[in-house]
Design an enzyme around this catalytic site. Structure first.
Site, PDB file in Angstrom:
ATOM      1  N   GLY A 271     -21.103 -80.054   7.062  1.00 38.46           N
ATOM      2  CA  GLY A 271     -20.303 -80.214   8.268  1.00 38.46           C
ATOM      3  C   GLY A 271     -18.890 -79.713   8.226  1.00 38.46           C
TER       4      GLY A 271
ATOM      5  CD  GLU B  74     -16.306 -86.164   4.969  1.00 35.18           C
ATOM      6  OE1 GLU B  74     -16.902 -85.362   5.714  1.00 35.18           O
ATOM      7  OE2 GLU B  74     -16.906 -87.047   4.370  1.00 35.18           O
ATOM      8  CG  ASP B  75     -18.181 -83.308   9.133  1.00 34.05           C
ATOM      9  OD1 ASP B  75     -17.950 -84.267   8.359  1.00 34.05           O
ATOM     10  OD2 ASP B  75     -19.325 -83.055   9.550  1.00 34.05           O
TER      11      ASP B  75
ATOM     12  CG  ASP C 294     -18.601 -92.612  12.687  1.00 31.12           C
ATOM     13  OD1 ASP C 294     -18.045 -93.638  13.105  1.00 31.12           O
ATOM     14  OD2 ASP C 294     -19.653 -92.188  13.166  1.00 31.12           O
TER      15      ASP C 294
ATOM     16  CE  LYS D 135     -17.174 -89.795  15.823  1.00 30.65           C
ATOM     17  NZ  LYS D 135     -18.639 -89.848  15.859  1.00 30.65           N
TER      18      LYS D 135
ATOM     19  CG  ASP E 179     -25.881 -81.037  12.010  1.00 33.05           C
ATOM     20  OD1 ASP E 179     -27.103 -81.120  11.847  1.00 33.05           O
ATOM     21  OD2 ASP E 179     -25.068 -81.696  11.335  1.00 33.05           O
TER      22      ASP E 179
ATOM     23  NE  ARG F 276     -24.827 -77.789  10.003  1.00 32.36           N
ATOM     24  CZ  ARG F 276     -24.467 -78.971   9.550  1.00 32.36           C
ATOM     25  NH1 ARG F 276     -23.212 -79.353   9.654  1.00 32.36           N
ATOM     26  NH2 ARG F 276     -25.360 -79.776   8.999  1.00 32.36           N
TER      27      ARG F 276
END
Length: 188
Positions: A50, A105-106, A109, A137, A171, A177
């Site tokens: 990611g 990091e993408d 969460d 988030k 994704d 992506r």
């Protein structure tokens, strides 16, 4: 740029346009360049799959002797929520011992992946560990009863509500992506 799109069985709405993403990543790069101006061989450790788009753009804007390496962990599979189980598919592709590491990091969460990776890098002897993410988030990350003291997320490009987001490397079941903007799953 489409306001909505469909991938497999889900509808997604535009969340963040491409220009806003680029501007946010540039601000993160400026801060990292300032923080690591005197560092010797800092390492950008990219979480696959990611984070590769975010990390690629970030890495091109970093000054000095930065190096890049990769690690692959997984927790989502084909779902839109984390399974809670983090598996290491590919360990770090370079020696971490004594290095100043920035995890790219993408999305942060639940924090399960970043906490697992932080523990792994600590055990490998990293000198310092910081986290850079395209998307945080906060409502989800900072409200985990099982983790009352979450790790700091040092460099945050964008923040989001706790919706499932795709695009810019992230994704849904392997698709999306390549989208240049971010899209959030529509309420069902």
């Amino acid at each position: 740029m489409e306001p909505t799109l469909t991938i497999r069985d889900r509808r997604f709405r535009l969340h963040t346009p491409e220009a806003a993403i680029h501007a946010a990543i540039s601000k993160v790069a400026e801060t990292i360049n300032r923080d690591y101006a005197e560092a010797e061989r800092p390492l950008l450790l990219v979480t696959l799959n990611g984070a590769f788009v975010f990390a690629g753009e970030l890495f091109r804007q970093l000054d000095g002797p930065f190096e890049v390496a990769f690690v692959k962990l997984s927790s989502y599979g084909s779902e839109v929520t984390s399974s809670g189980n983090v598996t290491v598919d590919i360990p770090p592709t370079t020696d971490i011992r004594g290095r100043d590491v920035i995890i790219a990091e993408d999305v942060v969460d639940t924090g399960n992946t970043v906490h697992e990776l932080h523990a792994m890098l600590t055990a490998c002897g990293a000198r310092s560990i910081r986290v850079a993410t395209l998307l945080l988030k906060p409502e989800t990350y900072y409200n985990r009863p099982e983790r009352p003291d979450p790790l700091p997320v040092d460099y945050v490009a964008l923040e989001s509500e706790p919706a499932f987001i795709i695009g810019y490397g992230m994704d849904y079941d392997g698709l999306g992506r390549n989208l240049g903007a971010l899209y959030a799953v529509c309420d069902e």
